[in-house]
Motif scaffolding. Structure first.
Motif, PDB file in Angstrom:
ATOM      1  N   GLY A  86      48.271  32.445  17.092  1.00 26.14           N
ATOM      2  CA  GLY A  86      47.671  33.207  16.003  1.00 26.14           C
ATOM      3  C   GLY A  86      46.823  32.397  15.052  1.00 26.14           C
ATOM      4  O   GLY A  86      46.423  32.893  14.002  1.00 26.14           O
ATOM      5  N   GLN A  87      46.511  31.145  15.386  1.00 23.44           N
ATOM      6  CA  GLN A  87      45.704  30.292  14.509  1.00 23.44           C
ATOM      7  C   GLN A  87      44.542  29.678  15.276  1.00 23.44           C
ATOM      8  O   GLN A  87      44.563  29.593  16.503  1.00 23.44           O
ATOM      9  N   VAL A  88      43.543  29.216  14.517  1.00 26.20           N
ATOM     10  CA  VAL A  88      42.482  28.388  15.073  1.00 26.20           C
ATOM     11  C   VAL A  88      42.543  27.028  14.387  1.00 26.20           C
ATOM     12  O   VAL A  88      42.910  26.929  13.218  1.00 26.20           O
ATOM     13  N   LEU A  89      42.216  25.997  15.136  1.00 26.78           N
ATOM     14  CA  LEU A  89      42.090  24.658  14.590  1.00 26.78           C
ATOM     15  C   LEU A  89      40.616  24.462  14.259  1.00 26.78           C
ATOM     16  O   LEU A  89      39.744  24.742  15.092  1.00 26.78           O
ATOM     17  N   ILE A  90      40.333  24.005  13.041  1.00 24.37           N
ATOM     18  CA  ILE A  90      38.957  23.837  12.568  1.00 24.37           C
ATOM     19  C   ILE A  90      38.661  22.362  12.354  1.00 24.37           C
ATOM     20  O   ILE A  90      39.427  21.664  11.677  1.00 24.37           O
ATOM     21  N   LYS A  91      37.557  21.889  12.933  1.00 20.09           N
ATOM     22  CA  LYS A  91      37.045  20.554  12.623  1.00 20.09           C
ATOM     23  C   LYS A  91      36.250  20.720  11.338  1.00 20.09           C
ATOM     24  O   LYS A  91      35.227  21.392  11.307  1.00 20.09           O
ATOM     25  N   VAL A  92      36.759  20.147  10.274  1.00 17.73           N
ATOM     26  CA  VAL A  92      36.196  20.357   8.939  1.00 17.73           C
ATOM     27  C   VAL A  92      34.901  19.569   8.761  1.00 17.73           C
ATOM     28  O   VAL A  92      34.838  18.382   9.046  1.00 17.73           O
ATOM     29  N   GLU A  93      33.877  20.268   8.274  1.00 18.75           N
ATOM     30  CA  GLU A  93      32.595  19.649   7.940  1.00 18.75           C
ATOM     31  C   GLU A  93      32.437  19.535   6.424  1.00 18.75           C
ATOM     32  O   GLU A  93      31.750  18.641   5.940  1.00 18.75           O
ATOM     33  N   ALA A  94      33.035  20.459   5.676  1.00 20.93           N
ATOM     34  CA  ALA A  94      32.975  20.453   4.215  1.00 20.93           C
ATOM     35  C   ALA A  94      34.224  21.146   3.692  1.00 20.93           C
ATOM     36  O   ALA A  94      34.754  22.045   4.337  1.00 20.93           O
ATOM     37  N   ALA A  95      34.698  20.703   2.548  1.00 21.36           N
ATOM     38  CA  ALA A  95      35.892  21.301   1.938  1.00 21.36           C
ATOM     39  C   ALA A  95      35.740  21.267   0.422  1.00 21.36           C
ATOM     40  O   ALA A  95      34.894  20.543  -0.104  1.00 21.36           O
ATOM     41  N   ALA A  96      36.569  22.053  -0.249  1.00 25.91           N
ATOM     42  CA  ALA A  96      36.504  22.122  -1.704  1.00 25.91           C
ATOM     43  C   ALA A  96      37.899  22.256  -2.285  1.00 25.91           C
ATOM     44  O   ALA A  96      38.819  22.709  -1.614  1.00 25.91           O
ATOM     45  N   LEU A  97      38.033  21.859  -3.537  1.00 25.49           N
ATOM     46  CA  LEU A  97      39.268  22.095  -4.284  1.00 25.49           C
ATOM     47  C   LEU A  97      38.985  23.210  -5.275  1.00 25.49           C
ATOM     48  O   LEU A  97      37.987  23.180  -5.989  1.00 25.49           O
ATOM     49  N   ASN A  98      39.863  24.221  -5.301  1.00 24.12           N
ATOM     50  CA  ASN A  98      39.711  25.312  -6.254  1.00 24.12           C
ATOM     51  C   ASN A  98      40.765  25.158  -7.355  1.00 24.12           C
ATOM     52  O   ASN A  98      41.619  24.264  -7.278  1.00 24.12           O
ATOM     53  N   PRO A  99      40.748  25.977  -8.393  1.00 22.81           N
ATOM     54  CA  PRO A  99      41.711  25.818  -9.486  1.00 22.81           C
ATOM     55  C   PRO A  99      43.180  25.876  -9.049  1.00 22.81           C
ATOM     56  O   PRO A  99      44.014  25.132  -9.577  1.00 22.81           O
ATOM     57  N   ALA A 125      37.533  25.564   3.383  1.00 21.94           N
ATOM     58  CA  ALA A 125      36.870  24.681   4.333  1.00 21.94           C
ATOM     59  C   ALA A 125      35.754  25.399   5.079  1.00 21.94           C
ATOM     60  O   ALA A 125      35.770  26.618   5.240  1.00 21.94           O
ATOM     61  N   ALA A 126      34.804  24.605   5.538  1.00 25.62           N
ATOM     62  CA  ALA A 126      33.748  25.065   6.446  1.00 25.62           C
ATOM     63  C   ALA A 126      33.729  24.083   7.605  1.00 25.62           C
ATOM     64  O   ALA A 126      33.916  22.886   7.413  1.00 25.62           O
ATOM     65  N   GLY A 127      33.544  24.594   8.798  1.00 23.23           N
ATOM     66  CA  GLY A 127      33.503  23.709   9.957  1.00 23.23           C
ATOM     67  C   GLY A 127      33.290  24.484  11.233  1.00 23.23           C
ATOM     68  O   GLY A 127      32.729  25.585  11.216  1.00 23.23           O
ATOM     69  N   THR A 128      33.762  23.907  12.337  1.00 22.09           N
ATOM     70  CA  THR A 128      33.643  24.563  13.632  1.00 22.09           C
ATOM     71  C   THR A 128      35.018  24.665  14.277  1.00 22.09           C
ATOM     72  O   THR A 128      35.866  23.788  14.106  1.00 22.09           O
ATOM     73  N   VAL A 129      35.219  25.744  15.012  1.00 23.43           N
ATOM     74  CA  VAL A 129      36.486  25.938  15.713  1.00 23.43           C
ATOM     75  C   VAL A 129      36.605  24.857  16.782  1.00 23.43           C
ATOM     76  O   VAL A 129      35.701  24.673  17.596  1.00 23.43           O
ATOM     77  N   ALA A 130      37.728  24.120  16.754  1.00 17.67           N
ATOM     78  CA  ALA A 130      37.982  23.068  17.737  1.00 17.67           C
ATOM     79  C   ALA A 130      38.927  23.547  18.828  1.00 17.67           C
ATOM     80  O   ALA A 130      38.850  23.091  19.957  1.00 17.67           O
ATOM     81  N   GLU A 131      39.830  24.459  18.474  1.00 12.59           N
ATOM     82  CA  GLU A 131      40.849  24.940  19.411  1.00 12.59           C
ATOM     83  C   GLU A 131      41.303  26.322  18.967  1.00 12.59           C
ATOM     84  O   GLU A 131      41.350  26.605  17.774  1.00 12.59           O
ATOM     85  N   VAL A 132      41.638  27.159  19.921  1.00  8.11           N
ATOM     86  CA  VAL A 132      42.109  28.513  19.630  1.00  8.11           C
ATOM     87  C   VAL A 132      43.553  28.632  20.100  1.00  8.11           C
ATOM     88  O   VAL A 132      43.863  28.322  21.255  1.00  8.11           O
ATOM     89  N   GLY A 133      44.438  29.074  19.204  1.00  6.03           N
ATOM     90  CA  GLY A 133      45.838  29.248  19.556  1.00  6.03           C
ATOM     91  C   GLY A 133      46.062  30.490  20.399  1.00  6.03           C
ATOM     92  O   GLY A 133      45.223  31.395  20.461  1.00  6.03           O
ATOM     93  N   GLU A 134      47.226  30.534  21.005  1.00  4.15           N
ATOM     94  CA  GLU A 134      47.610  31.673  21.842  1.00  4.15           C
ATOM     95  C   GLU A 134      47.528  32.975  21.047  1.00  4.15           C
ATOM     96  O   GLU A 134      47.919  33.045  19.889  1.00  4.15           O
ATOM     97  N   GLY A 135      46.962  33.997  21.686  1.00  2.00           N
ATOM     98  CA  GLY A 135      46.889  35.317  21.075  1.00  2.00           C
ATOM     99  C   GLY A 135      45.695  35.544  20.172  1.00  2.00           C
ATOM    100  O   GLY A 135      45.524  36.626  19.619  1.00  2.00           O
ATOM    101  N   VAL A 136      44.840  34.545  20.007  1.00  4.54           N
ATOM    102  CA  VAL A 136      43.664  34.692  19.145  1.00  4.54           C
ATOM    103  C   VAL A 136      42.487  35.177  19.989  1.00  4.54           C
ATOM    104  O   VAL A 136      42.199  34.619  21.037  1.00  4.54           O
ATOM    105  N   SER A 137      41.825  36.216  19.506  1.00  2.00           N
ATOM    106  CA  SER A 137      40.607  36.686  20.169  1.00  2.00           C
ATOM    107  C   SER A 137      39.500  36.755  19.132  1.00  2.00           C
ATOM    108  O   SER A 137      39.759  36.818  17.935  1.00  2.00           O
ATOM    109  N   GLY A 138      38.278  36.729  19.584  1.00  2.00           N
ATOM    110  CA  GLY A 138      37.141  36.829  18.677  1.00  2.00           C
ATOM    111  C   GLY A 138      36.604  35.493  18.210  1.00  2.00           C
ATOM    112  O   GLY A 138      35.580  35.445  17.536  1.00  2.00           O
ATOM    113  N   TYR A 139      37.279  34.392  18.518  1.00  4.04           N
ATOM    114  CA  TYR A 139      36.816  33.052  18.153  1.00  4.04           C
ATOM    115  C   TYR A 139      36.929  32.159  19.372  1.00  4.04           C
ATOM    116  O   TYR A 139      37.834  32.323  20.194  1.00  4.04           O
TER     117      TYR A 139
END
Length: 147
Positions: free
Chosen positions: A28-41, A67-81
């Motif tokens: 149910g998750q995707v692994l993201i290779k992070v290209e940019a990230a931010a800290l919010n309040p 975060a912003a980046g690209t999907v590196a891996e798709v977990g079991e049960g994930v569709s659309g990515y």
């Protein structure tokens, strides 16, 4: 992987980049290779402990939820990515200011709009008005991530 880690509740200036185990995409998750990230309040309150009564943190904690980046891996049960898809994510949990983070598909994970890069900004909704306040992915002036 390199990550921005808080080892305990601490002032922001006392957190640092360290080596940390990389996450894996669980069902149910995707692994993201992070290209940019931010800290919010909320991230700042988690780091300093200002929100520990409502949101206790488990340390050491990789900080950040945006975060912003690209999907590196798709977990079991994930569709659309698929691997290589450019995405924007609010992870809903600490861990985004790192080389990799995980997110769950749904309203908090979206494909990055076509044409958005680290050097472009989204168009203003009204051509005659100032640009809207928004969070767009960006990189350092030298085109590198923080590590």
């Amino acid at each position: 992987m390199k990550a921005l880690v808080a080892s305990d509740y601490t002032p922001l200036e006392r957190i640092g980049v360290t080596d940390h185990p990389a996450p894996a995409a669980e069902p149910g998750q995707v692994l993201i290779k992070v290209e940019a990230a931010a800290l919010n309040p909320l991230d700042l309150m988690l780091i300093t402990g200002a929100a520990k009564e409502s949101y206790p943190a488990h340390h050491p904690m990789v900080v950040g939820m945006d975060a912003a980046g690209t999907v590196a891996e798709v977990g079991e049960g994930v569709s659309g990515y698929a691997p290589g898809d450019p995405v924007l994510a609010f992870t809903g949990q600490a861990g985004a200011v790192a080389e990799y983070t995980v997110a769950s598909p749904g309203p908090l994970l979206a494909r990055r709009p076509a044409g958005w890069t680290g050097r472009t900004r989204p168009p203003s909704p009204n051509r005659g008005s100032p640009p809207s306040a928004c969070c767009a992915p960006s990189r350092s002036p030298r085109g590198r991530a923080f590590w």
